[in-house]
Design a protein around this motif. Structure first.
Motif, short mmCIF file in Angstrom:
data_model
loop_
_atom_site.label_atom_id
_atom_site.label_comp_id
_atom_site.label_asym_id
_atom_site.label_seq_id
_atom_site.Cartn_x
_atom_site.Cartn_y
_atom_site.Cartn_z
N ALA A 449 -67.94 45.03 35.47
CA ALA A 449 -66.66 45.61 35.07
C ALA A 449 -66.39 45.36 33.59
CB ALA A 449 -65.53 45.01 35.91
N LYS A 450 -65.82 46.36 32.94
CA LYS A 450 -65.54 46.27 31.52
C LYS A 450 -64.13 45.75 31.27
CE LYS A 450 -68.69 50.03 30.29
NZ LYS A 450 -68.83 51.36 29.63
N LEU A 451 -63.89 45.29 30.07
CA LEU A 451 -62.55 44.86 29.70
C LEU A 451 -61.62 46.06 29.60
CD1 LEU A 451 -63.46 42.29 26.89
CD2 LEU A 451 -62.69 41.78 29.22
N PRO A 452 -60.31 45.86 29.78
CA PRO A 452 -59.36 46.96 29.61
C PRO A 452 -59.53 47.62 28.25
CG PRO A 452 -58.27 45.07 30.59
CD PRO A 452 -59.65 44.61 30.19
N TRP A 453 -59.26 48.93 28.20
CA TRP A 453 -59.52 49.71 26.99
C TRP A 453 -58.71 49.25 25.79
CZ3 TRP A 453 -56.00 53.14 24.59
CH2 TRP A 453 -54.80 53.33 25.28
N LEU A 454 -57.56 48.64 26.03
CA LEU A 454 -56.83 47.91 24.99
C LEU A 454 -56.66 46.47 25.47
CD1 LEU A 454 -53.93 50.32 23.87
CD2 LEU A 454 -55.81 49.49 22.44
N PRO A 455 -56.84 45.48 24.60
CA PRO A 455 -56.76 44.08 25.05
C PRO A 455 -55.35 43.67 25.46
CG PRO A 455 -57.01 44.21 22.66
CD PRO A 455 -57.19 45.60 23.17
N GLN A 456 -55.28 42.92 26.54
CA GLN A 456 -54.00 42.40 27.04
C GLN A 456 -53.80 40.99 26.49
OE1 GLN A 456 -55.70 42.86 30.92
NE2 GLN A 456 -54.01 44.14 31.62
N PRO A 457 -52.64 40.68 25.95
CA PRO A 457 -52.39 39.32 25.44
C PRO A 457 -52.26 38.31 26.58
CG PRO A 457 -50.38 40.62 25.33
CD PRO A 457 -51.47 41.56 25.77
N GLU A 458 -52.48 37.04 26.27
CA GLU A 458 -52.38 35.99 27.29
C GLU A 458 -51.00 35.95 27.91
OE1 GLU A 458 -53.52 32.27 25.67
OE2 GLU A 458 -55.60 32.86 25.22
N TRP A 459 -49.97 36.22 27.11
CA TRP A 459 -48.61 36.10 27.63
C TRP A 459 -48.25 37.19 28.64
CZ3 TRP A 459 -45.95 40.45 26.23
CH2 TRP A 459 -46.26 41.07 25.02
N PHE A 460 -49.13 38.17 28.85
CA PHE A 460 -48.90 39.15 29.91
C PHE A 460 -48.81 38.49 31.28
CE2 PHE A 460 -49.83 43.92 29.20
CZ PHE A 460 -48.97 43.96 28.13
N ALA A 461 -49.39 37.30 31.43
CA ALA A 461 -49.39 36.62 32.73
C ALA A 461 -47.98 36.45 33.28
CB ALA A 461 -50.08 35.27 32.62
N GLN A 462 -47.02 36.16 32.42
CA GLN A 462 -45.66 35.91 32.90
C GLN A 462 -44.95 37.20 33.32
OE1 GLN A 462 -42.80 34.77 29.62
NE2 GLN A 462 -44.68 34.87 28.39
N TYR A 463 -45.56 38.37 33.01
CA TYR A 463 -44.95 39.65 33.38
C TYR A 463 -45.72 40.35 34.50
CZ TYR A 463 -42.37 39.04 29.04
OH TYR A 463 -41.56 38.55 28.04
N ALA A 464 -46.72 39.69 35.08
CA ALA A 464 -47.55 40.33 36.09
C ALA A 464 -46.72 40.76 37.29
CB ALA A 464 -48.67 39.39 36.53
N THR A 465 -47.14 41.84 37.90
CA THR A 465 -46.39 42.42 39.01
C THR A 465 -46.22 41.45 40.17
OG1 THR A 465 -47.15 44.63 38.42
CG2 THR A 465 -46.38 44.33 40.66
N ASP A 466 -47.26 40.67 40.50
CA ASP A 466 -47.13 39.76 41.64
C ASP A 466 -46.05 38.73 41.37
OD1 ASP A 466 -48.59 38.36 39.70
OD2 ASP A 466 -50.07 37.57 41.12
N ARG A 467 -45.93 38.25 40.14
CA ARG A 467 -44.85 37.32 39.81
C ARG A 467 -43.49 38.00 39.90
NH1 ARG A 467 -45.63 33.12 34.84
NH2 ARG A 467 -47.52 32.07 35.55
N ALA A 468 -43.42 39.23 39.40
CA ALA A 468 -42.14 39.95 39.40
C ALA A 468 -41.62 40.17 40.81
CB ALA A 468 -42.31 41.28 38.67
N LEU A 469 -42.52 40.52 41.72
CA LEU A 469 -42.08 40.76 43.10
C LEU A 469 -41.63 39.47 43.77
CD1 LEU A 469 -43.46 43.54 42.54
CD2 LEU A 469 -44.19 43.50 44.92
#
Length: 561
Positions: A449-469
């Motif tokens: 599997a390749k990396l996402p086409w644009l890089p995601q910052p580390e701080w995206f973790a706090q906004y992940a959908t599983d956390r939000a739900l």
């Protein structure tokens, strides 16, 4: 993040009555930027199968439909807005069979499907444009586009002084079939996106076929890119103020946009859609991207025989100020709703800085203030009469990614200007779904599997959908609660709005019989317009108090307060 305080028993209210022919009037549509939503294949790019896998998530959120960004075959110079074939699916996103499965799956759960149609321009690799290049000056093939001789004794100067929206001149010179330098062609965005000439009847007929192709596959309507464009002044004269036209991608060259003939196209498309509605009673929606100077001009596009709706961008562009918001809302209600249409509200989209950052600037990724304001703006928008569009990630409270390295930027604005000032990559970074590190569940866990086409910052973790739900105080739950109330309370959605008296810096209005929405734009708490605990609030509101940068809804027997 503070906790919202909804009264969940209100969700048991009998749902609003609905008319299948008018579903769009107060619909909430979720904008899916396909390449950044969910990747099912591991190539680092989102796809239609990923959208299909995400449908249960969207149904749980409570939206009425999805708008899919372009997924047609394209060289991707502008991420699909340079269309090489309007009647197929680019292999990076899937195929027509996958599209049919996605549409069927969405319809099974009651979610509408809107396609992004791009009628102002196509790809320079479109067969018609390639035919035009080969056919030479004066040919019928060239009449489908804007080809013109250059100025000067050797034709080496562009035909006029227009600027492209993404930087640079709006004209490029071609090499003729005999190898000589020849005519120029018009492209109001990039050289890879030649503008169609809608004064040619063949273009009109071609797009009729395009619409019918997708309507026959079951789509519920179209979001129309650059809907105020299409027609250019027939003489292609110089712009009186070319520097003004070049200052921003959102500026409007009056010689290239908003020409009166464009309304004939929307009447034609409306008639075509109503032909399908007459067969099954299911109304197909035409919603336009209309960038014009005033709400009054905007209203001309949504007259009863033209587009059903057009995005009202003035709310998106308004500064965080009570008077500014009131002015924008009042003008929209007066001029647009007065046509018999409903206003189509937006706060975010794939071309704009996300609200959390926009309202929190100049902090790098937004701030606590930006988050509070964005939460309040969300409740304000969902309380307004008409339809609303949510851009993916908006429901997660995602800030803009402002520090992408130059070498990963893909926006043609950056490539053409060298400036980061107006680039759009920061709001298009692939969504975080789960986990603590990139790809955050966006990319399928397959070997290689390749990396996402644009890089995601580390701080995206706090906004992940599983956390939000899992967090009932999250942005996601605020949107979900607002959408559930909007779907059940008869006061919300389509209808009237009446302004209420409020202290400076506060907006307050009533909707229907007894619902009050108030927004405190200031930093200090004020007395709430309604006693008691709100039905729903963007942060915790003590009874009788409306904190700063907060919106709240109440049900009251005295909506005149």
């Amino acid at each position: 993040m503070h906790n919202a305080t909804p009264h969940r028993q209100a969700y048991g209210v009998t749902p609003k009555s609905s008319d299948a022919r008018r579903w769009w009037r107060d619909a909430v549509i979720y904008q899916v930027y396909v390449r950044s939503f969910l990747d099912s294949t591991g190539d680092g790019v989102g796809d239609l199968a990923g959208v299909r896998a995400g449908l249960p998530y969207l149904k749980k959120l409570g939206v009425d439909g999805v708008w899919l960004s372009p997924f047609y075959p394209s060289p991707q110079h502008d991420h699909g807005y340079d269309v090489a074939d309007y009647l197929d699916v680019d292999p990076v996103f899937g195929d027509l069979a996958e599209f049919d499965q996605l549409t069927a799956a969405a319809h099974r759960i009651g979610v509408k499907v809107l396609l992004d149609i791009v009628p102002n321009h196509c790809s320079s690799e479109h067969p018609y444009f390639q035919e035009a290049l080969a056919a030479g000056p004066g040919s019928p093939a060239r009449s489908r586009f804007h080809f013109a001789d250059g100025r000067g004794p050797d034709g080496s100067e562009p035909p006029n002084n227009w600027h492209a929206m993404f930087g640079g001149p709006a004209w490029s010179r071609v090499t003729e079939p005999d190898g000589s330098l020849g005519q120029w062609y018009l492209h109001m965005f990039t050289p890879e996106q030649p503008d169609w000439n809608w004064r040619d009847a063949g273009v009109t007929d071609y797009f009729d076929r395009v619409l019918r192709f997708w309507l026959d596959r079951g789509v519920d309507g179209f979001r129309i890119d650059v809907a105020a464009g299409l027609f250019k002044h027939p003489e292609l004269p110089d712009s009186p103020d070319p520097q003004a036209d070049a200052r921003t991608r959102d500026s409007v060259n009056p010689l290239a946009w908003n020409q009166p003939e464009v309304h004939d196209v929307w009447r034609r498309w409306r008639t075509l859609c109503e032909e399908y509605t007459a067969r099954d009673g299911r109304e197909r929606l035409l919603v336009g991207e209309v960038s014009v100077p005033t709400a009054r001009e905007h209203a001309l596009y949504v007259r009863p025989d033209e587009l059903h709706q057009a995005f009202f961008f003035d709310l998106l562009g308004a500064p965080w100020d009570a008077d500014a918001f009131r002015k924008v809302i009042s003008e929209a209600m007066q001029d647009i709703a007065g046509t018999g249409s409903t206003v189509t509200w937006v706060l975010n989209n794939h071309d704009q800085v996300r609200t959390v950052t926009r309202y929190g600037e100049p902090a790098p990724e937004g701030s606590g203030l930006g988050t509070a304001r964005a939460r309040a703006a969300a409740l304000l928008m969902l309380a307004l009469p008409g339809a609303a569009y949510i851009y993916q990630g908006e429901e997660l409270g995602l800030p803009e990614v402002v520090d992408l390295p130059d070498d990963v930027l893909t926006d043609p604005i950056f490539r053409r200007t060298g400036s980061r000032a107006r680039i759009r990559d920061g709001c298009r970074v692939p969504l975080p779904w789960s986990g603590q590190a990139s790809p955050f569940g966006f990319t399928s866990e397959v070997e290689g599997a390749k990396l996402p086409w644009l890089p995601q910052p580390e701080w995206f973790a706090q906004y992940a959908t599983d956390r939000a739900l899992a967090d009932t105080s999250s942005f996601w739950h605020l949107y979900r609660d607002g959408l559930q109330l909007r779907a059940t309370l008869p006061q919300l959605g389509e209808g009237t709005l009446r302004w209420l008296e409020a202290p400076p810096g506060v907006l307050a209005f009533s909707r229907g019989d007894g619902l009050v929405c108030a927004v405190n734009f200031g930093p200090a708490p004020v007395a709430a317009p309604v006693p008691g605990t709100p039905l729903l609030a963007s942060v915790t509101c003590p009874p009788g108090v409306l904190p700063g940068s907060t919106a709240a809804w109440w049900i009251t027997d005295h909506p005149h307060v």
